[in-house]
Write a protein that holds these residues in place. Structure first.
Motif, PDB file in Angstrom:
ATOM      1  N   UNK A  46       0.839  -1.180  -0.007  1.00 43.08           N
ATOM      2  CA  UNK A  46      -0.105   0.059   0.031  1.00 43.08           C
ATOM      3  C   UNK A  46       0.940   1.428   0.178  1.00 43.08           C
ATOM      4  N   UNK A  47       0.134   2.350  -0.146  1.00 49.27           N
ATOM      5  CA  UNK A  47       0.870   3.614  -0.109  1.00 49.27           C
ATOM      6  C   UNK A  47       1.481   3.864   1.443  1.00 49.27           C
ATOM      7  N   UNK A  48       2.915   4.070   1.363  1.00 49.43           N
ATOM      8  CA  UNK A  48       3.269   4.296   2.799  1.00 49.43           C
ATOM      9  C   UNK A  48       2.961   5.594   3.452  1.00 49.43           C
ATOM     10  N   UNK A  49       2.325   5.551   4.675  1.00 50.30           N
ATOM     11  CA  UNK A  49       2.206   6.823   5.295  1.00 50.30           C
ATOM     12  C   UNK A  49       2.749   6.753   6.972  1.00 50.30           C
ATOM     13  N   UNK A  50       2.314   7.714   7.437  1.00 47.50           N
ATOM     14  CA  UNK A  50       2.840   7.630   8.980  1.00 47.50           C
ATOM     15  C   UNK A  50       2.341   6.421   9.943  1.00 47.50           C
ATOM     16  N   UNK A  51       1.288   5.765   9.447  1.00 46.62           N
ATOM     17  CA  UNK A  51       0.744   4.644  10.208  1.00 46.62           C
ATOM     18  C   UNK A  51       1.342   3.366   9.696  1.00 46.62           C
ATOM     19  N   UNK A  52       2.215   3.315   8.690  1.00 55.72           N
ATOM     20  CA  UNK A  52       2.710   1.957   8.031  1.00 55.72           C
ATOM     21  C   UNK A  52       3.341   1.202   8.868  1.00 55.72           C
TER      22      UNK A  52
END
Length: 307
Positions: free
Chosen positions: A156-162
């Motif tokens: 998935x698109x990497x974000x601050x929660x990944x």
């Protein structure tokens, strides 16, 4: 003797196994069927600067660890920590039905999370390859669900929660593996009790000629080597069978032998301490009192009064 090759990065692992580059430099999930087994893979031993957790079936070779080998024709799980040395011994023919997965985790991915230090509590990273975890089909499905969760987040698109989500899934995977190892110890109690009998025999032989003073205190490594087990695996198995770690078991045996010497011989406390392998009688006194609430002399006096 085969030379040892070291892989420092997960990207390097992908390159040597004929895989496309990882989507993230610090973590990767590999489908075992995608790995291309090159001849040089078998010509040396390997060590990584990252963790490798794998479940494999029909590997097409034998995994070597130390002086042991293990044939991965059946589905088993094993865990390799940074710095461990292992190798693959090729066998004739390549199985058409090899399957499984590998999870590669660089320590830097865990940096700043509780798992950075917490991963060290999972003792199976210190087990030898021949002490692999056999999982049932149901257990394998449970682990595959977790890997699928990691893989979805990975792609998935990497974000601050990944990172936090993936870390929590890795910890769940490790906890389930811990549970399954404990189940394995329990279901193999017969083999475990045979090992316990061997351990007790080895302990008796160690002191058979009352020359332990020349050998020093018995150590976990000494017994593990003679039982063809890693120290961590021996300790984990004993914990399941007796509630004691290997070190606690040794101390318990030492105290029982000390009680015997104190009650049926006229040897001095210092002589008994030396006989049991203690360099200083003060250390013997301290251990004895911590286990019995009596000093050696107090125990001897109480025993004499009873008789």
């Amino acid at each position: 003797m085969r030379k040892i090759k070291k892989l420092k990065t997960i990207t390097a692992f992908h390159q040597t196994r004929g895989l496309t580059p990882p989507e993230h430099p610090l973590i990767s999930i590999v489908n075992y069927t995608d790995i291309q087994m090159q001849p040089e893979y078998f010509d040396c031993k390997w060590t990584f600067d990252f963790y490798l957790i794998a479940l494999k079936k029909n590997i097409g070779g034998k995994v070597m660890y130390g002086q042991q080998s293990y044939d991965f024709d059946e589905g088993v799980m094993f865990f390799i920590a940074p710095g461990q040395v292992f190798g693959i011994e090729q066998i004739t023919g390549t199985p058409a039905n090899k399957s499984g997965w590998m999870l590669l985790i660089h320590p830097d991915f865990l940096w700043g999370t509780p798992l950075a230090g917490g991963i060290k509590k999972y003792e199976y990273f210190s087990y030898a390859i021949h002490e692999a975890l056999f999982v049932s089909k149901k257990e394998e499905d449970t682990l595959m669900d977790i890997i699928s969760n990691i893989e979805r987040e990975y792609h998935a698109n990497i974000d601050k929660f990944s990172q936090g989500i993936i870390i929590s899934q890795i910890e769940t995977l490790l906890n389930y593996s811990d549970r399954f190892y404990n189940r394995q110890f329990i279901t193999r109690k017969r083999a475990g009790h045979q090992m316990l009998e061997q351990l007790e025999s080895l302990f008796s032989a160690y002191f058979g000629e009352d020359i332990a003073g020349k050998k020093g205190l018995p150590r976990v490594q000494y017994f593990a080597e003679r039982l063809n087990l890693s120290p961590k695996y021996l300790s984990s198995m004993l914990k399941t069978l007796t509630g004691q770690t290997a070190q606690q078991f040794i101390h318990e045996q030492l105290i029982e032998l000390a009680k015997e010497k104190l009650s049926v011989t006229s040897l001095s406390v210092g002589e008994i301490a030396y006989m049991l392998g203690f360099e200083h009688s003060q250390s013997f006194n301290k251990l004895f009192k911590s286990k019995t609430s009596f000093s050696p002399l107090e125990f001897r006096k109480s025993f004499d009064q009873q008789n």
